[in-house]
Design an enzyme around this catalytic site. Structure first.
Site, PDB file in Angstrom:
ATOM      1  N   HIS A   1      -9.734  -5.974  -3.091  1.00  0.00           N
ATOM      2  CA  HIS A   1      -8.421  -6.165  -2.468  1.00  0.00           C
ATOM      3  C   HIS A   1      -8.607  -6.424  -0.990  1.00  0.00           C
ATOM      4  O   HIS A   1      -9.499  -5.870  -0.354  1.00  0.00           O
ATOM      5  CB  HIS A   1      -7.517  -4.942  -2.693  1.00  0.00           C
ATOM      6  CG  HIS A   1      -8.144  -3.656  -2.279  1.00  0.00           C
ATOM      7  ND1 HIS A   1      -9.080  -3.003  -3.060  1.00  0.00           N
ATOM      8  CD2 HIS A   1      -8.018  -2.918  -1.156  1.00  0.00           C
ATOM      9  CE1 HIS A   1      -9.482  -1.909  -2.434  1.00  0.00           C
ATOM     10  NE2 HIS A   1      -8.864  -1.833  -1.267  1.00  0.00           N
TER      11      HIS A   1
ATOM     12  N   ASP B   1       0.865  -1.182   0.000  1.00  0.00           N
ATOM     13  CA  ASP B   1       0.000   0.000   0.000  1.00  0.00           C
ATOM     14  C   ASP B   1       0.904   1.237   0.000  1.00  0.00           C
ATOM     15  O   ASP B   1       1.870   1.300   0.751  1.00  0.00           O
ATOM     16  CB  ASP B   1      -0.901  -0.009   1.240  1.00  0.00           C
ATOM     17  CG  ASP B   1      -2.041   0.987   1.114  1.00  0.00           C
ATOM     18  OD1 ASP B   1      -3.203   0.555   1.091  1.00  0.00           O
ATOM     19  OD2 ASP B   1      -1.771   2.213   1.037  1.00  0.00           O
TER      20      ASP B   1
ATOM     21  N   VAL C   1     -10.870   2.162  -3.779  1.00  0.00           N
ATOM     22  CA  VAL C   1     -10.460   1.555  -5.052  1.00  0.00           C
ATOM     23  C   VAL C   1     -11.406   0.382  -5.326  1.00  0.00           C
ATOM     24  O   VAL C   1     -11.465  -0.582  -4.548  1.00  0.00           O
ATOM     25  CB  VAL C   1      -8.996   1.079  -5.006  1.00  0.00           C
ATOM     26  CG1 VAL C   1      -8.629   0.383  -6.309  1.00  0.00           C
ATOM     27  CG2 VAL C   1      -8.052   2.253  -4.743  1.00  0.00           C
TER      28      VAL C   1
ATOM     29  N   HIS D   1      -6.647  -5.962   2.522  1.00  0.00           N
ATOM     30  CA  HIS D   1      -5.519  -5.340   3.203  1.00  0.00           C
ATOM     31  C   HIS D   1      -4.935  -6.379   4.161  1.00  0.00           C
ATOM     32  O   HIS D   1      -5.683  -6.982   4.948  1.00  0.00           O
ATOM     33  CB  HIS D   1      -5.978  -4.146   4.042  1.00  0.00           C
ATOM     34  CG  HIS D   1      -6.583  -3.019   3.265  1.00  0.00           C
ATOM     35  ND1 HIS D   1      -5.920  -1.834   3.037  1.00  0.00           N
ATOM     36  CD2 HIS D   1      -7.794  -2.888   2.674  1.00  0.00           C
ATOM     37  CE1 HIS D   1      -6.707  -1.020   2.345  1.00  0.00           C
ATOM     38  NE2 HIS D   1      -7.858  -1.637   2.107  1.00  0.00           N
TER      39      HIS D   1
ATOM     40  N   ASN E   1     -12.793  -3.779   2.588  1.00  0.00           N
ATOM     41  CA  ASN E   1     -13.866  -2.793   2.506  1.00  0.00           C
ATOM     42  C   ASN E   1     -14.756  -3.160   1.330  1.00  0.00           C
ATOM     43  O   ASN E   1     -14.254  -3.459   0.239  1.00  0.00           O
ATOM     44  CB  ASN E   1     -13.278  -1.394   2.333  1.00  0.00           C
ATOM     45  CG  ASN E   1     -12.515  -0.950   3.565  1.00  0.00           C
ATOM     46  OD1 ASN E   1     -12.928  -1.219   4.690  1.00  0.00           O
ATOM     47  ND2 ASN E   1     -11.387  -0.293   3.357  1.00  0.00           N
TER      48      ASN E   1
HETATM   49  P1  AMP Z   1      -9.840   0.871   0.178  1.00  0.00           P
HETATM   50  O1  AMP Z   1     -10.399   1.964   1.053  1.00  0.00           O
HETATM   51  O2  AMP Z   1      -9.977  -0.476   0.812  1.00  0.00           O
HETATM   52  O3  AMP Z   1     -10.367   0.933  -1.243  1.00  0.00           O
HETATM   53  O4  AMP Z   1      -8.294   1.165   0.172  1.00  0.00           O
HETATM   54  C1  AMP Z   1      -7.570   1.443  -0.975  1.00  0.00           C
HETATM   55  C2  AMP Z   1      -6.117   1.420  -0.583  1.00  0.00           C
HETATM   56  O5  AMP Z   1      -5.350   1.470  -1.775  1.00  0.00           O
HETATM   57  C3  AMP Z   1      -5.663   2.611   0.295  1.00  0.00           C
HETATM   58  O6  AMP Z   1      -5.085   2.101   1.494  1.00  0.00           O
HETATM   59  C4  AMP Z   1      -4.647   3.336  -0.588  1.00  0.00           C
HETATM   60  O7  AMP Z   1      -3.567   3.857   0.169  1.00  0.00           O
HETATM   61  C5  AMP Z   1      -4.207   2.244  -1.546  1.00  0.00           C
HETATM   62  N1  AMP Z   1      -3.760   2.684  -2.859  1.00  0.00           N
HETATM   63  C6  AMP Z   1      -4.426   3.494  -3.723  1.00  0.00           C
HETATM   64  N2  AMP Z   1      -3.729   3.678  -4.849  1.00  0.00           N
HETATM   65  C7  AMP Z   1      -2.586   2.957  -4.703  1.00  0.00           C
HETATM   66  C8  AMP Z   1      -1.443   2.753  -5.517  1.00  0.00           C
HETATM   67  N3  AMP Z   1      -1.338   3.309  -6.721  1.00  0.00           N
HETATM   68  N4  AMP Z   1      -0.443   1.963  -5.053  1.00  0.00           N
HETATM   69  C9  AMP Z   1      -0.550   1.403  -3.836  1.00  0.00           C
HETATM   70  N5  AMP Z   1      -1.593   1.551  -3.003  1.00  0.00           N
HETATM   71  C10 AMP Z   1      -2.607   2.327  -3.431  1.00  0.00           C
END
Ligand code: AMP
Ligand code: ZN
Length: 115
Positions: free
Chosen positions: A104, A37, A100, A106, A91
């Site tokens: 995914h 992340d 995103v 975490h 999430n």
């Molecule tokens: P979520 O709220 O579960 O959708 O979390 C999305 C996660 O993706 C967040 O913790 C961001 O910091 C991470 N994220 C977004 N864009 C990138 C990226 N280009 N590379 C790595 N992590 C990312």
């Protein structure tokens, strides 16, 4: 599962999977990738995704989830946190705070976490 999967050219995680955007890759197999992340919330904070573009947990086919969860165990071992412990967070949807919309998990580790 086959070697082909849905993609979305505008999705940042699809772009990482296609090597069209940068990321620190931690694991890759036929169906799954894991990368750091970019805004880590723990000493180890890795995102584990299916290569297929499924926007949410609820929209992801059961066989994709099963494959992903099996490989999360491998990723955890490779990261050296399988014994010590880690937290998994998914999430799902707007009210969860999902940012995103490519499924995914975490994986958070490396410190003692409160709730
Ligand atoms: P979520 O709220 O579960 O959708 O979390 C999305 C996660 O993706 C967040 O913790 C961001 O910091 C991470 N994220 C977004 N864009 C990138 C990226 N280009 N590379 C790595 N992590 C990312
Ligand atoms: Zn995607």
């Amino acid at each position: 599962m086959t070697g082909t999967y849905p993609t979305d050219e505008y999705c940042i995680f699809c772009r990482i999977i296609a090597r069209n955007a940068p990321a620190k890759l931690r694991y890759e197999s036929e169906h799954v990738v894991a990368f750091d992340d970019h805004r880590p919330k723990a000493p180890t904070h890795v995102l584990i995704c299916p290569k297929g573009h499924y926007p949410t947990f609820m929209e992801t086919p059961d066989e994709v989830l099963a494959q992903l969860e099996a490989e999360i165990k491998i990723v955890a071992e490779r990261l050296g946190v399988g014994e010590r412990g880690f937290r998994m967070v998914v999430n799902n949807g707007r009210e969860s705070g999902q940012l995103v919309f490519h499924l995914h998990y975490h994986l958070l580790a490396g410190t003692v976490m409160g709730f």
